[in-house]
Design a protein around this motif. Structure first.
Motif, PDB file in Angstrom:
ATOM      1  N   ALA A 286       0.838  -1.189   0.000  1.00  0.00           N
ATOM      2  CA  ALA A 286       0.000   0.000   0.000  1.00  0.00           C
ATOM      3  C   ALA A 286       0.874   1.239   0.000  1.00  0.00           C
ATOM      4  CB  ALA A 286      -0.909   0.000   1.226  1.00  0.00           C
ATOM      5  N   THR A 287       0.448   2.271  -0.709  1.00  0.00           N
ATOM      6  CA  THR A 287       1.156   3.546  -0.662  1.00  0.00           C
ATOM      7  C   THR A 287       0.714   4.312   0.579  1.00  0.00           C
ATOM      8  OG1 THR A 287      -0.551   4.621  -1.992  1.00  0.00           O
ATOM      9  CG2 THR A 287       1.343   3.687  -3.159  1.00  0.00           C
ATOM     10  N   GLY A 288       1.604   5.182   1.045  1.00  0.00           N
ATOM     11  CA  GLY A 288       1.261   5.982   2.219  1.00  0.00           C
ATOM     12  C   GLY A 288       1.017   5.125   3.441  1.00  0.00           C
ATOM     13  N   ALA A 289       0.034   5.530   4.231  1.00  0.00           N
ATOM     14  CA  ALA A 289      -0.257   4.822   5.480  1.00  0.00           C
ATOM     15  C   ALA A 289      -1.015   3.529   5.255  1.00  0.00           C
ATOM     16  CB  ALA A 289      -1.059   5.727   6.417  1.00  0.00           C
ATOM     17  N   GLY A 290      -1.570   3.340   4.071  1.00  0.00           N
ATOM     18  CA  GLY A 290      -2.412   2.172   3.837  1.00  0.00           C
ATOM     19  C   GLY A 290      -3.854   2.490   4.182  1.00  0.00           C
ATOM     20  N   ALA A 291      -4.611   1.477   4.596  1.00  0.00           N
ATOM     21  CA  ALA A 291      -6.027   1.637   4.945  1.00  0.00           C
ATOM     22  C   ALA A 291      -6.851   2.094   3.738  1.00  0.00           C
ATOM     23  CB  ALA A 291      -6.194   2.617   6.111  1.00  0.00           C
ATOM     24  N   GLY A 292      -6.582   1.498   2.589  1.00  0.00           N
ATOM     25  CA  GLY A 292      -7.270   1.866   1.354  1.00  0.00           C
ATOM     26  C   GLY A 292      -6.332   2.619   0.432  1.00  0.00           C
ATOM     27  N   GLY A 293      -6.909   3.339  -0.523  1.00  0.00           N
ATOM     28  CA  GLY A 293      -6.090   4.124  -1.432  1.00  0.00           C
ATOM     29  C   GLY A 293      -5.445   3.282  -2.513  1.00  0.00           C
ATOM     30  N   CYS A 294      -4.166   3.541  -2.799  1.00  0.00           N
ATOM     31  CA  CYS A 294      -3.466   2.908  -3.906  1.00  0.00           C
ATOM     32  C   CYS A 294      -2.510   1.818  -3.442  1.00  0.00           C
ATOM     33  CB  CYS A 294      -2.668   3.945  -4.699  1.00  0.00           C
ATOM     34  SG  CYS A 294      -3.680   5.045  -5.710  1.00  0.00           S
ATOM     35  N   LEU A 295      -2.192   0.939  -4.381  1.00  0.00           N
ATOM     36  CA  LEU A 295      -1.171  -0.082  -4.202  1.00  0.00           C
ATOM     37  C   LEU A 295      -0.041   0.166  -5.188  1.00  0.00           C
ATOM     38  CD1 LEU A 295      -3.410  -3.273  -3.948  1.00  0.00           C
ATOM     39  CD2 LEU A 295      -2.213  -2.153  -2.066  1.00  0.00           C
ATOM     40  N   LEU A 296       1.191   0.046  -4.716  1.00  0.00           N
ATOM     41  CA  LEU A 296       2.362   0.059  -5.566  1.00  0.00           C
ATOM     42  C   LEU A 296       2.721  -1.381  -5.892  1.00  0.00           C
ATOM     43  CD1 LEU A 296       4.862   1.391  -6.900  1.00  0.00           C
ATOM     44  CD2 LEU A 296       5.989   1.218  -4.665  1.00  0.00           C
ATOM     45  N   VAL A 297       2.837  -1.696  -7.171  1.00  0.00           N
ATOM     46  CA  VAL A 297       3.116  -3.059  -7.615  1.00  0.00           C
ATOM     47  C   VAL A 297       4.418  -3.053  -8.413  1.00  0.00           C
ATOM     48  CG1 VAL A 297       2.271  -5.023  -8.957  1.00  0.00           C
ATOM     49  CG2 VAL A 297       0.651  -3.557  -7.727  1.00  0.00           C
ATOM     50  N   MET A 298       5.293  -4.007  -8.115  1.00  0.00           N
ATOM     51  CA  MET A 298       6.491  -4.222  -8.920  1.00  0.00           C
ATOM     52  C   MET A 298       6.380  -5.571  -9.624  1.00  0.00           C
ATOM     53  SD  MET A 298       9.811  -2.765  -6.881  1.00  0.00           S
ATOM     54  CE  MET A 298      10.739  -2.941  -8.421  1.00  0.00           C
ATOM     55  N   ALA A 299       6.650  -5.552 -10.915  1.00  0.00           N
ATOM     56  CA  ALA A 299       6.566  -6.782 -11.713  1.00  0.00           C
ATOM     57  C   ALA A 299       7.548  -6.668 -12.866  1.00  0.00           C
ATOM     58  CB  ALA A 299       5.149  -6.980 -12.254  1.00  0.00           C
ATOM     59  N   PRO A 300       8.065  -7.791 -13.362  1.00  0.00           N
ATOM     60  CA  PRO A 300       8.911  -7.732 -14.563  1.00  0.00           C
ATOM     61  C   PRO A 300       8.077  -7.230 -15.734  1.00  0.00           C
ATOM     62  CG  PRO A 300       8.352 -10.003 -14.019  1.00  0.00           C
ATOM     63  CD  PRO A 300       7.884  -9.168 -12.874  1.00  0.00           C
ATOM     64  N   PRO A 301       8.680  -6.473 -16.650  1.00  0.00           N
ATOM     65  CA  PRO A 301       7.914  -5.882 -17.755  1.00  0.00           C
ATOM     66  C   PRO A 301       7.099  -6.896 -18.543  1.00  0.00           C
ATOM     67  CG  PRO A 301      10.088  -4.905 -17.660  1.00  0.00           C
ATOM     68  CD  PRO A 301      10.082  -6.030 -16.664  1.00  0.00           C
ATOM     69  N   GLU A 302       7.611  -8.125 -18.678  1.00  0.00           N
ATOM     70  CA  GLU A 302       6.871  -9.128 -19.458  1.00  0.00           C
ATOM     71  C   GLU A 302       5.581  -9.564 -18.765  1.00  0.00           C
ATOM     72  OE1 GLU A 302      10.307 -11.325 -17.325  1.00  0.00           O
ATOM     73  OE2 GLU A 302       9.969  -9.404 -18.352  1.00  0.00           O
ATOM     74  N   ASN A 303       5.473  -9.294 -17.453  1.00  0.00           N
ATOM     75  CA  ASN A 303       4.255  -9.659 -16.714  1.00  0.00           C
ATOM     76  C   ASN A 303       3.329  -8.469 -16.479  1.00  0.00           C
ATOM     77  OD1 ASN A 303       5.295 -12.207 -16.542  1.00  0.00           O
ATOM     78  ND2 ASN A 303       5.809 -12.110 -14.371  1.00  0.00           N
ATOM     79  N   LYS A 304       3.756  -7.284 -16.879  1.00  0.00           N
ATOM     80  CA  LYS A 304       3.025  -6.076 -16.498  1.00  0.00           C
ATOM     81  C   LYS A 304       1.611  -6.051 -17.064  1.00  0.00           C
ATOM     82  CE  LYS A 304       3.846  -1.142 -15.862  1.00  0.00           C
ATOM     83  NZ  LYS A 304       4.827  -0.039 -16.047  1.00  0.00           N
ATOM     84  N   GLU A 305       1.448  -6.463 -18.304  1.00  0.00           N
ATOM     85  CA  GLU A 305       0.107  -6.445 -18.898  1.00  0.00           C
ATOM     86  C   GLU A 305      -0.821  -7.403 -18.156  1.00  0.00           C
ATOM     87  OE1 GLU A 305      -2.167  -7.001 -23.215  1.00  0.00           O
ATOM     88  OE2 GLU A 305       0.014  -7.201 -23.077  1.00  0.00           O
ATOM     89  N   ARG A 306      -0.324  -8.588 -17.827  1.00  0.00           N
ATOM     90  CA  ARG A 306      -1.155  -9.539 -17.076  1.00  0.00           C
ATOM     91  C   ARG A 306      -1.519  -8.978 -15.704  1.00  0.00           C
ATOM     92  NH1 ARG A 306       2.609 -13.299 -18.968  1.00  0.00           N
ATOM     93  NH2 ARG A 306       3.504 -13.603 -16.880  1.00  0.00           N
ATOM     94  N   VAL A 307      -0.562  -8.312 -15.072  1.00  0.00           N
ATOM     95  CA  VAL A 307      -0.803  -7.744 -13.741  1.00  0.00           C
ATOM     96  C   VAL A 307      -1.868  -6.650 -13.807  1.00  0.00           C
ATOM     97  CG1 VAL A 307       0.230  -6.334 -11.913  1.00  0.00           C
ATOM     98  CG2 VAL A 307       1.441  -8.340 -12.784  1.00  0.00           C
ATOM     99  N   THR A 308      -1.752  -5.760 -14.795  1.00  0.00           N
ATOM    100  CA  THR A 308      -2.731  -4.675 -14.885  1.00  0.00           C
ATOM    101  C   THR A 308      -4.130  -5.201 -15.203  1.00  0.00           C
ATOM    102  OG1 THR A 308      -2.133  -4.290 -17.209  1.00  0.00           O
ATOM    103  CG2 THR A 308      -1.002  -2.967 -15.544  1.00  0.00           C
ATOM    104  N   LYS A 309      -4.214  -6.231 -16.046  1.00  0.00           N
ATOM    105  CA  LYS A 309      -5.523  -6.815 -16.343  1.00  0.00           C
ATOM    106  C   LYS A 309      -6.113  -7.493 -15.110  1.00  0.00           C
ATOM    107  CE  LYS A 309      -4.953  -7.596 -21.325  1.00  0.00           C
ATOM    108  NZ  LYS A 309      -4.862  -8.612 -22.401  1.00  0.00           N
ATOM    109  N   ALA A 310      -5.264  -8.154 -14.351  1.00  0.00           N
ATOM    110  CA  ALA A 310      -5.740  -8.802 -13.124  1.00  0.00           C
ATOM    111  C   ALA A 310      -6.219  -7.776 -12.114  1.00  0.00           C
ATOM    112  CB  ALA A 310      -4.623  -9.653 -12.517  1.00  0.00           C
ATOM    113  N   ALA A 311      -5.495  -6.670 -11.999  1.00  0.00           N
ATOM    114  CA  ALA A 311      -5.896  -5.615 -11.075  1.00  0.00           C
ATOM    115  C   ALA A 311      -7.234  -5.006 -11.485  1.00  0.00           C
ATOM    116  CB  ALA A 311      -4.825  -4.539 -11.011  1.00  0.00           C
ATOM    117  N   ALA A 312      -7.393  -4.768 -12.783  1.00  0.00           N
ATOM    118  CA  ALA A 312      -8.658  -4.199 -13.269  1.00  0.00           C
ATOM    119  C   ALA A 312      -9.816  -5.164 -13.044  1.00  0.00           C
ATOM    120  CB  ALA A 312      -8.531  -3.844 -14.747  1.00  0.00           C
ATOM    121  N   ALA A 313      -9.568  -6.454 -13.268  1.00  0.00           N
ATOM    122  CA  ALA A 313     -10.613  -7.458 -13.057  1.00  0.00           C
ATOM    123  C   ALA A 313     -11.018  -7.537 -11.589  1.00  0.00           C
ATOM    124  CB  ALA A 313     -10.132  -8.828 -13.541  1.00  0.00           C
ATOM    125  N   ALA A 314     -10.087  -7.188 -10.691  1.00  0.00           N
ATOM    126  CA  ALA A 314     -10.376  -7.212  -9.258  1.00  0.00           C
ATOM    127  C   ALA A 314     -10.974  -5.902  -8.764  1.00  0.00           C
ATOM    128  CB  ALA A 314      -9.097  -7.518  -8.475  1.00  0.00           C
TER     129      ALA A 314
END
Length: 340
Positions: A286-314
């Motif tokens: 979680a960015t900042g203090a947490g308790a909602g808001g945004c998440l910072l995600v690190m992923a290898p570039p080859e997985n980034k599209e899958r990660v963003t689609k998974a995040a959107a689906a969630a």
């Protein structure tokens, strides 16, 4: 007179919470953060007979005849505090907006602090250096409004770039993390910021954590020490352009951060986190203090599209960004808010 300002929000890789004065005064805090080209904007017009305050993104407006009518009542209190701290003779109109969702956990209120004070300083025909603007932004919340928090947001908004900040009580030192253009571009390719769809309102979480810290709760103290150590390691990993090591540090920070209080991680963020990890993310916090808001995600570039689609689906919203290298900017006249 018309003055336009903007100040960037930030992502924090590690060490957030340790910049709060309770811990920083006792033991010293360290935060590693990067400013983003997502901004808090302010346009200030002097003249007229009234004080008019408008937050376009919050759809809120306050209009009063004189400064003594500016009561702190939860409606545009940052704007009111800025006017009270840096009064301008005669009437004034202040319009603001931000490029990030409300309650994002990206330090937008700290960025707005800096944008407001920078604009009002210019309206008063005064000069302040960048450190003074950061400190005035912090004073706006901590002293004028009595809000609990740290200094990392205001310093990131004032300076921009990637920095390791060290907080020792009321003193702040900084180390710029040097990356060439290729390494900076590569780091961006490994980063995703996802808005959970739920605003981050962490005042209750802050109260729980700092009450526990003052009561010498061992778990909270150990977690804060772990997050400070993670920040030092994050700075080393960034300067070495070692993104796998940085991801391990980000995960370690998140593990320690969740020990602070149960509300730091929410059901919504946990669902998005799980989906991102299953899609190939290396690290999530979680960015900042947490308790909602945004998440910072690190992923290898080859997985980034899958990660963003998974995040959107969630149910997450993927934010588009690059790094900001300039920090707070001020223009006079009818400047373009988005670019000067």
């Amino acid at each position: 007179m018309i003055v336009t300002t903007r100040a960037p929000v930030r992502i924090d890789f590690a060490g957030g919470w340790t910049d709060v004065v309770d811990f920083a005064s006792d033991e010293g805090g360290v935060v590693v953060s990067a400013a983003l080209n997502l901004y808090a904007h302010a346009e200030i017009r002097t003249g007229g007979e009234r004080i008019s305050l408008v937050a376009e993104d919050m759809l809120e407006r306050v209009s009063v005849a004189r400064p003594s009518d500016l009561a702190y009542d939860g409606k545009l209190d940052l704007h009111k505090a800025a006017i009270n701290m840096l009064p301008v003779a005669g009437g004034i109109e202040v319009l603001t907006r931000t490029d990030v969702p409300l309650g994002s956990g990206l330090g937008a209120s700290g960025a707005l602090d800096v944008a407001l004070v920078a604009g009002l300083v210019r309206c008063r025909d005064e000069e302040c250096d960048v450190v003074e603007l950061a400190e005035m932004g912090y004073e706006l919340e901590s002293r004028e409004l009595g809000l609990l928090g740290g200094r990392q947001d205001q310093y990131a908004a004032a300076f921009g770039g990637l920095y390791e900040y060290t907080f020792d009580g009321e003193s702040v030192s900084r180390k710029k993390l040097e990356l060439d253009n290729r390494a900076a571009t590569d780091l961006l390719a490994h980063l995703t910021v996802i808005y959970s769809g739920r605003s981050h309102f962490s005042s209750a979480t802050h109260e729980h954590v700092w009450n526990a810290y003052r009561a010498r709760d061992a778990t909270v103290s150990e977690a804060l020490h772990g997050m400070r150590a993670a920040a030092v390691s994050a700075a080393t990993a960034i300067e070495a352009a070692d993104w796998k090591s940085l991801a391990r540090v980000v995960d370690e920070n998140w593990s320690q951060q969740r020990r602070l209080h149960a509300t730091v991680s929410t059901e919504t963020t946990e669902i998005i986190e799980r989906q991102c990890r299953e899609a190939g993310a290396w690290a999530v916090k979680a960015t900042g203090a947490g308790a909602g808001g945004c998440l910072l995600v690190m992923a290898p570039p080859e997985n980034k599209e899958r990660v963003t689609k998974a995040a959107a689906a969630a149910g997450g919203e993927v934010l588009s960004f690059e790094f900001d290298w300039d920090g707070v900017q001020v223009w006079e006249g009818s400047a373009d808010v988005d670019g000067g």
